[in-house]
Design a protein around this motif. Structure first.
Motif, PDB file in Angstrom:
ATOM      1  N   PRO A 246      45.085  38.179  39.492  1.00  0.00           N
ATOM      2  CA  PRO A 246      45.263  39.611  39.791  1.00  0.00           C
ATOM      3  C   PRO A 246      46.358  39.841  40.832  1.00  0.00           C
ATOM      4  O   PRO A 246      46.706  38.943  41.605  1.00  0.00           O
ATOM      5  CB  PRO A 246      43.886  40.014  40.336  1.00  0.00           C
ATOM      6  CG  PRO A 246      43.303  38.755  40.889  1.00  0.00           C
ATOM      7  CD  PRO A 246      43.810  37.648  40.009  1.00  0.00           C
ATOM      8  N   HIS A 247      46.887  41.067  40.844  1.00  0.00           N
ATOM      9  CA  HIS A 247      47.889  41.485  41.822  1.00  0.00           C
ATOM     10  C   HIS A 247      47.187  42.293  42.914  1.00  0.00           C
ATOM     11  O   HIS A 247      46.545  43.306  42.619  1.00  0.00           O
ATOM     12  CB  HIS A 247      48.971  42.332  41.168  1.00  0.00           C
ATOM     13  CG  HIS A 247      49.701  41.644  40.057  1.00  0.00           C
ATOM     14  ND1 HIS A 247      49.114  41.347  38.834  1.00  0.00           N
ATOM     15  CD2 HIS A 247      50.977  41.201  39.969  1.00  0.00           C
ATOM     16  CE1 HIS A 247      50.004  40.752  38.057  1.00  0.00           C
ATOM     17  NE2 HIS A 247      51.135  40.649  38.712  1.00  0.00           N
TER      18      HIS A 247
ATOM     19  N   VAL B 120      44.113  47.063  34.208  1.00  0.00           N
ATOM     20  CA  VAL B 120      43.110  47.756  35.008  1.00  0.00           C
ATOM     21  C   VAL B 120      43.648  47.877  36.426  1.00  0.00           C
ATOM     22  O   VAL B 120      44.185  46.921  36.982  1.00  0.00           O
ATOM     23  CB  VAL B 120      41.751  47.013  34.990  1.00  0.00           C
ATOM     24  CG1 VAL B 120      41.872  45.593  35.519  1.00  0.00           C
ATOM     25  CG2 VAL B 120      40.693  47.798  35.766  1.00  0.00           C
ATOM     26  N   VAL B 121      43.551  49.084  36.987  1.00  0.00           N
ATOM     27  CA  VAL B 121      44.095  49.349  38.319  1.00  0.00           C
ATOM     28  C   VAL B 121      43.068  50.124  39.124  1.00  0.00           C
ATOM     29  O   VAL B 121      42.219  50.834  38.574  1.00  0.00           O
ATOM     30  CB  VAL B 121      45.420  50.137  38.233  1.00  0.00           C
ATOM     31  CG1 VAL B 121      46.471  49.345  37.467  1.00  0.00           C
ATOM     32  CG2 VAL B 121      45.218  51.502  37.577  1.00  0.00           C
ATOM     33  N   GLY B 122      43.144  49.990  40.447  1.00  0.00           N
ATOM     34  CA  GLY B 122      42.214  50.708  41.303  1.00  0.00           C
ATOM     35  C   GLY B 122      42.685  50.712  42.738  1.00  0.00           C
ATOM     36  O   GLY B 122      43.500  49.883  43.155  1.00  0.00           O
ATOM     37  N   HIS B 123      42.152  51.654  43.500  1.00  0.00           N
ATOM     38  CA  HIS B 123      42.485  51.779  44.927  1.00  0.00           C
ATOM     39  C   HIS B 123      41.199  51.811  45.738  1.00  0.00           C
ATOM     40  O   HIS B 123      40.234  52.483  45.370  1.00  0.00           O
ATOM     41  CB  HIS B 123      43.287  53.055  45.182  1.00  0.00           C
ATOM     42  CG  HIS B 123      43.521  53.348  46.632  1.00  0.00           C
ATOM     43  ND1 HIS B 123      42.902  54.385  47.308  1.00  0.00           N
ATOM     44  CD2 HIS B 123      44.305  52.718  47.550  1.00  0.00           C
ATOM     45  CE1 HIS B 123      43.294  54.389  48.559  1.00  0.00           C
ATOM     46  NE2 HIS B 123      44.139  53.386  48.742  1.00  0.00           N
ATOM     47  N   SER B 124      41.172  51.039  46.817  1.00  0.00           N
ATOM     48  CA  SER B 124      40.037  51.013  47.736  1.00  0.00           C
ATOM     49  C   SER B 124      38.757  50.624  46.988  1.00  0.00           C
ATOM     50  O   SER B 124      38.687  49.547  46.397  1.00  0.00           O
ATOM     51  CB  SER B 124      39.908  52.377  48.424  1.00  0.00           C
ATOM     52  OG  SER B 124      38.982  52.326  49.480  1.00  0.00           O
TER      53      SER B 124
ATOM     54  N   ASP C 166      45.714  42.466  32.693  1.00  0.00           N
ATOM     55  CA  ASP C 166      46.540  42.619  33.880  1.00  0.00           C
ATOM     56  C   ASP C 166      45.778  43.469  34.889  1.00  0.00           C
ATOM     57  O   ASP C 166      45.152  44.472  34.524  1.00  0.00           O
ATOM     58  CB  ASP C 166      47.857  43.293  33.485  1.00  0.00           C
ATOM     59  CG  ASP C 166      48.925  43.156  34.555  1.00  0.00           C
ATOM     60  OD1 ASP C 166      48.765  42.303  35.443  1.00  0.00           O
ATOM     61  OD2 ASP C 166      49.916  43.905  34.499  1.00  0.00           O
ATOM     62  N   ALA C 167      45.817  43.090  36.168  1.00  0.00           N
ATOM     63  CA  ALA C 167      45.056  43.803  37.195  1.00  0.00           C
ATOM     64  C   ALA C 167      45.944  44.060  38.406  1.00  0.00           C
ATOM     65  O   ALA C 167      46.592  43.139  38.907  1.00  0.00           O
ATOM     66  CB  ALA C 167      43.825  42.999  37.606  1.00  0.00           C
ATOM     67  N   HIS C 168      45.956  45.318  38.859  1.00  0.00           N
ATOM     68  CA  HIS C 168      46.721  45.714  40.043  1.00  0.00           C
ATOM     69  C   HIS C 168      45.762  46.439  40.991  1.00  0.00           C
ATOM     70  O   HIS C 168      45.264  47.523  40.672  1.00  0.00           O
ATOM     71  CB  HIS C 168      47.893  46.610  39.646  1.00  0.00           C
ATOM     72  CG  HIS C 168      48.929  45.911  38.828  1.00  0.00           C
ATOM     73  ND1 HIS C 168      50.094  45.404  39.370  1.00  0.00           N
ATOM     74  CD2 HIS C 168      48.967  45.603  37.510  1.00  0.00           C
ATOM     75  CE1 HIS C 168      50.816  44.831  38.418  1.00  0.00           C
ATOM     76  NE2 HIS C 168      50.145  44.935  37.276  1.00  0.00           N
ATOM     77  N   LEU C 169      45.526  45.828  42.154  1.00  0.00           N
ATOM     78  CA  LEU C 169      44.501  46.299  43.075  1.00  0.00           C
ATOM     79  C   LEU C 169      45.153  46.719  44.392  1.00  0.00           C
ATOM     80  O   LEU C 169      45.779  45.897  45.069  1.00  0.00           O
ATOM     81  CB  LEU C 169      43.466  45.193  43.325  1.00  0.00           C
ATOM     82  CG  LEU C 169      43.012  44.418  42.082  1.00  0.00           C
ATOM     83  CD1 LEU C 169      42.125  43.252  42.463  1.00  0.00           C
ATOM     84  CD2 LEU C 169      42.290  45.350  41.112  1.00  0.00           C
TER      85      LEU C 169
ATOM     86  N   LEU D  77      38.512  44.719  40.331  1.00  0.00           N
ATOM     87  CA  LEU D  77      38.478  43.266  40.498  1.00  0.00           C
ATOM     88  C   LEU D  77      37.267  42.663  39.806  1.00  0.00           C
ATOM     89  O   LEU D  77      37.382  41.665  39.082  1.00  0.00           O
ATOM     90  CB  LEU D  77      38.468  42.921  41.987  1.00  0.00           C
ATOM     91  CG  LEU D  77      38.346  41.438  42.328  1.00  0.00           C
ATOM     92  CD1 LEU D  77      39.559  40.663  41.831  1.00  0.00           C
ATOM     93  CD2 LEU D  77      38.175  41.235  43.833  1.00  0.00           C
ATOM     94  N   GLN D  78      36.110  43.270  39.998  1.00  0.00           N
ATOM     95  CA  GLN D  78      34.893  42.676  39.455  1.00  0.00           C
ATOM     96  C   GLN D  78      34.767  42.900  37.951  1.00  0.00           C
ATOM     97  O   GLN D  78      34.251  42.041  37.238  1.00  0.00           O
ATOM     98  CB  GLN D  78      33.680  43.224  40.204  1.00  0.00           C
ATOM     99  CG  GLN D  78      33.705  42.840  41.680  1.00  0.00           C
ATOM    100  CD  GLN D  78      32.404  43.097  42.402  1.00  0.00           C
ATOM    101  OE1 GLN D  78      31.385  43.404  41.795  1.00  0.00           O
ATOM    102  NE2 GLN D  78      32.430  42.967  43.704  1.00  0.00           N
ATOM    103  N   VAL D  79      35.263  44.028  37.449  1.00  0.00           N
ATOM    104  CA  VAL D  79      35.262  44.246  36.010  1.00  0.00           C
ATOM    105  C   VAL D  79      36.252  43.306  35.337  1.00  0.00           C
ATOM    106  O   VAL D  79      35.961  42.707  34.292  1.00  0.00           O
ATOM    107  CB  VAL D  79      35.593  45.718  35.685  1.00  0.00           C
ATOM    108  CG1 VAL D  79      35.837  45.897  34.202  1.00  0.00           C
ATOM    109  CG2 VAL D  79      34.462  46.632  36.135  1.00  0.00           C
TER     110      VAL D  79
END
Length: 405
Positions: free
Chosen positions: A310-311, A204-208, A229-232, A215-217
């Motif tokens: 998370p990253h 899961v990835v996201g911006h702003s 795996d999480a990239h924020l 992050l919360q999901v």
């Protein structure tokens, strides 16, 4: 270059004394403008990545964190462009978004829609086996996830700005996005692919604002034992709730210091250094002896939950995300002073600290739009400081994973 081409066409027209060349010249200009759209992949996309090929099967280059960071940022850009394509009525022939996932052999399997305004706020991309086979890539490269959920941030355009800002304010006020319809849609989509492919094959990835949702999901799934795996990128770090919490913590520390200076109730004043000999049943001694054992009970609750790390990608010039770099807790000098005042040992490592892989970009003073932009994360010659980091804000965001259920 466009100017010279047009000039040559005009010369040919004059020499042949014909107007038949005029319409084709106009068409060429329009097509050239479309090809050079500022959001086109070949215009603003990364230059230092290549499409997966048969060599990827024989090496571990797809495990390179820089490569993965670049590709994940491109997928988020695709989520932005899906909404812009919708707003600007682009069809499949001139759509901008697909060019940001096709080179990496992924396909769009689901768009996440906000039912309040019909806007696209995310995209579910999955490994495109047929496209890979067409290029003789018979095995998915090592390190490439089977599915990626990409969540965009705020778009300041009239068709979606209202709902985007509404969720921005939701996070600012409550430091939580669970009340948004987007949270539930993203959670269902991520949980579905995590159970289908296995959480270790999903990202899961996201911006702003999208990073806040990611992050919360991701945290919600981690509570159920699904560690994706999480990239924020540029995750929001400012909230009114955090500010009030910090004020409350400072007031609590001041109150504890004041109480430590007063003699215990129903107990004669004792000299400094003799407080450890206070009666076991006293309020002060009983409470202080009880606290370490209470903290020790918390330590048992989160043996496996530390798997989810998370990253976070942060620019220290971006005031929206820069507070993730603040160190956790008070400094060592304050701890030492508190220890001397209380005459009791400081309990260390009794409560597991939330941690994240924090990547910080430091380029000196930058303008906000540049420091908060997504494009910086696939730029060439990117220098990042990286570490597994524990900060006050990371602990606040993830502390629910370390509490007794």
């Amino acid at each position: 270059m466009l100017m010279s081409n047009c000039a040559s066409v005009e010369e040919e027209t004059k020499e042949s004394e014909s107007v038949a060349a005029t319409p084709p010249k106009t068409v060429v200009v329009k097509e050239d403008d479309a090809d050079h759209h500022p959001y086109a992949f070949h215009v603003s996309g990364p230059r230092n990545v290549s499409s997966p090929n048969w060599r990827s099967i024989l090496c571990t280059c797809r495990k390179d964190p820089n490569y993965k960071r670049t590709v994940m940022a491109c997928f988020i850009q695709a989520a932005y462009l899906l909404e812009l394509d919708r707003q600007e009525n682009r069809d499949k022939q001139n759509a901008l978004a697909p060019k940001w996932w096709i080179p990496f052999k992924y396909k769009l399997t689901q768009t996440l829609i906000d039912e309040r305004d019909g806007s696209i706020f995310g995209a579910l991309l999955e490994w495109d086996r047929s496209a890979a086979m067409a290029d003789l890539v018979v095995i998915r490269p090592s390190g490439a996830p089977k599915a990626v959920l990409a969540l965009r941030g705020t778009i300041l355009k009239s068709l979606t700005m209202r709902r985007d800002i509404q969720d921005d304010l939701r996070f600012l006020a409550w430091e939580s996005l669970k009340g948004s319809v987007r949270f539930n849609v993203a959670l269902v989509a991520l949980e579905s692919v995590a159970k289908r492919y296995g959480s270790n094959n999903v990202c899961v990835v996201g911006h702003s604002l999208g990073a806040g949702f990611a992050l919360q999901v991701g945290k919600a799934l981690a509570k159920d034992g699904l560690f994706v795996d999480a990239h924020l990128f540029n995750p929001p770090s400012i909230s009114l709730a955090m500010s009030l919490r910090n004020i409350g913590e400072k007031a609590g520390v001041a109150w504890k210091r004041l109480m430590s200076m007063l003699p215990p109730r129903n107990e004669p004043l004792v000299p400094n250094g003799c407080e450890a000999e206070a009666a076991p049943g006293s309020v002060s001694g009983g409470f202080r002896n009880w606290v370490p054992s209470f903290n020790g009970q918390n330590q048992k609750s989160s043996v496996d939950l530390r798997k989810w790390v998370p990253h976070l990608y942060v620019n220290d010039s971006d005031y929206i995300c820069c507070y993730y770099t603040d160190q956790d807790g008070v400094n060592e000098k304050e701890k030492l002073n508190n220890n001397k005042e209380n005459q009791s040992p400081v309990v260390k490592n009794t409560i597991p600290q939330a941690a994240a892989k924090l990547f910080v970009m430091s380029k000196g003073k930058q303008k906000f739009l540049e420091a908060h932009g997504l494009e910086q994360w696939w730029s060439e010659n990117l220098e990042l400081q990286s570490a597994i980091h524990s900060s006050r804000l990371i602990t606040q965001q993830l502390k629910s994973l370390y509490s007794v259920k």
